[in-house]
Write a protein that holds these residues in place. Structure first.
Motif, mmCIF file in Angstrom:
data_model
loop_
_atom_site.group_PDB
_atom_site.id
_atom_site.type_symbol
_atom_site.label_atom_id
_atom_site.label_comp_id
_atom_site.label_asym_id
_atom_site.label_seq_id
_atom_site.Cartn_x
_atom_site.Cartn_y
_atom_site.Cartn_z
ATOM 1 N N ARG A 1 0.835 -1.212 0.000
ATOM 2 C CA ARG A 1 0.000 0.000 0.000
ATOM 3 C C ARG A 1 0.866 1.257 0.000
ATOM 4 N NH1 ARG A 1 -5.048 0.144 3.895
ATOM 5 N NH2 ARG A 1 -6.067 -1.775 3.398
ATOM 6 N N ASN B 1 1.065 4.049 -2.895
ATOM 7 C CA ASN B 1 0.562 5.371 -2.530
ATOM 8 C C ASN B 1 1.489 6.015 -1.493
ATOM 9 O OD1 ASN B 1 -1.027 7.572 -2.182
ATOM 10 N ND2 ASN B 1 -2.905 6.419 -1.760
ATOM 11 N N SER C 1 2.077 8.824 -0.568
ATOM 12 C CA SER C 1 1.559 9.934 0.244
ATOM 13 C C SER C 1 0.956 9.427 1.563
ATOM 14 C CB SER C 1 0.517 10.721 -0.538
ATOM 15 O OG SER C 1 -0.584 9.895 -0.821
ATOM 16 N N ARG C 2 0.795 8.098 1.675
ATOM 17 C CA ARG C 2 0.250 7.542 2.919
ATOM 18 C C ARG C 2 1.310 7.444 4.011
ATOM 19 N NH1 ARG C 2 -4.754 4.097 1.779
ATOM 20 N NH2 ARG C 2 -4.451 3.224 3.829
ATOM 21 N N ARG D 1 0.548 8.316 7.503
ATOM 22 C CA ARG D 1 -0.340 7.397 8.209
ATOM 23 C C ARG D 1 0.434 6.201 8.741
ATOM 24 N NH1 ARG D 1 -5.764 6.777 4.788
ATOM 25 N NH2 ARG D 1 -5.928 5.155 6.320
#
Ligand code: UDP
Length: 240
Positions: free
Chosen positions: A215, A219, A221-222, A225
């Protein structure tokens, strides 16, 4: 009586995937509105600061260990959950069973159009499934009453709420008393995956417990998180 492990204040059920599916099925088949959440380390970290969220999670009827971080957390506490029970997998297994009954399903959340594609894909994947209604997840507070009415009028028994965490957990808690469904599940990006707008990691990543790496690669930009994961592990060690 539930068998749970408390991870940073959040009670997570110690169930295998099969056992969790049986519990979910039982909730779907019993009257009253039940709620299932599938916390990952990020949500548990969020609930550490957000007492309202923690209470909502602890008042759920089932809280499964989504994310391998939660499984490791329970191992660090020497009170392990038997395995990961990902929200997406649990939802699919439940949808397959539901498709063999007359019970309707309502798909709520994601960007406009996504739930409709998910509906079409589900009807192809599970012939016989009754998708009683769909609604996107971008709404104003004054529209919420109408959304609850739409869900109730659909007569769905199972409601998938895919607004991302902690929005979905709070939405379910706020509206549970007015809903006429039997079971609400807060299952994040599930509609995106069912619609094909997001992809689940290849099986090999899932098998090696590296779905989060996939993931992140897909992505980047995660990254913010994922910073919750090391913090989560440190906090669990401290709690131990
Ligand atoms: N979403 C939504 N309404 C909002 C915010 C998000 O419907 O106000 C949807 C978003 O389009 C996505 C889903 O919530 O389909 C969950 O996204 P994310 O991948 O962040 O979920 P998670 O990682 O929490 O499972």
């Amino acid at each position: 009586m539930r068998n749970t492990v408390e991870i940073l204040g959040v009670n997570v059920d110690k169930l295998t995937f099969k056992e969790a599916l049986e519990v979910a099925w039982g909730l779907l088949k019993s009257d009253g509105v039940s709620a299932i959440f599938t916390p990952n380390p990020e949500i548990i970290m969020c609930a550490k600061e957000d007492l309202q969220l923690r209470e909502i999670l602890n008042n759920a009827d089932l809280c499964t260990a989504d994310g391998i971080g939660v499984v490791y957390g329970s191992k660090i506490l020497k009170d392990p959950v038997p395995e990961r029970v990902a929200g997406f997998d649990l939802t699919c297994a439940l949808l397959e069973r539901v498709s063999k009954t007359d019970d309707g399903v309502f798909l709520f959340g994601a960007k406009p159009g996504v739930a409709e594609i998910a509906k079409a894909n589900l009807e192809e994947k599970y012939p016989g499934i009754k998708i009683a209604g769909t609604r996107d997840g971008y709404f104003k507070p004054e529209e919420e009453e109408e959304i609850v009415n739409q869900i109730n009028q659909s007569k769905a028994k199972l409601l998938l709420v895919c607004l991302g965490a902690p929005k979905q957990e709070k939405w379910i808690a706020a509206h549970k008393k007015d809903l006429k469904v039997n079971l609400c599940m807060g299952v994040g990006g599930t509609l995106d995956v069912l619609a094909g707008t997001a992809k689940r990691a290849p099986k090999i990543f899932i098998k090696l417990n590296l779905e989060w790496v996939y993931r992140l690669l897909k992505n980047p930009s995660r990254i913010g998180r994922f910073a919750a994961l090391p913090k989560f592990v440190i906090e669990v060690f401290k709690a131990k």
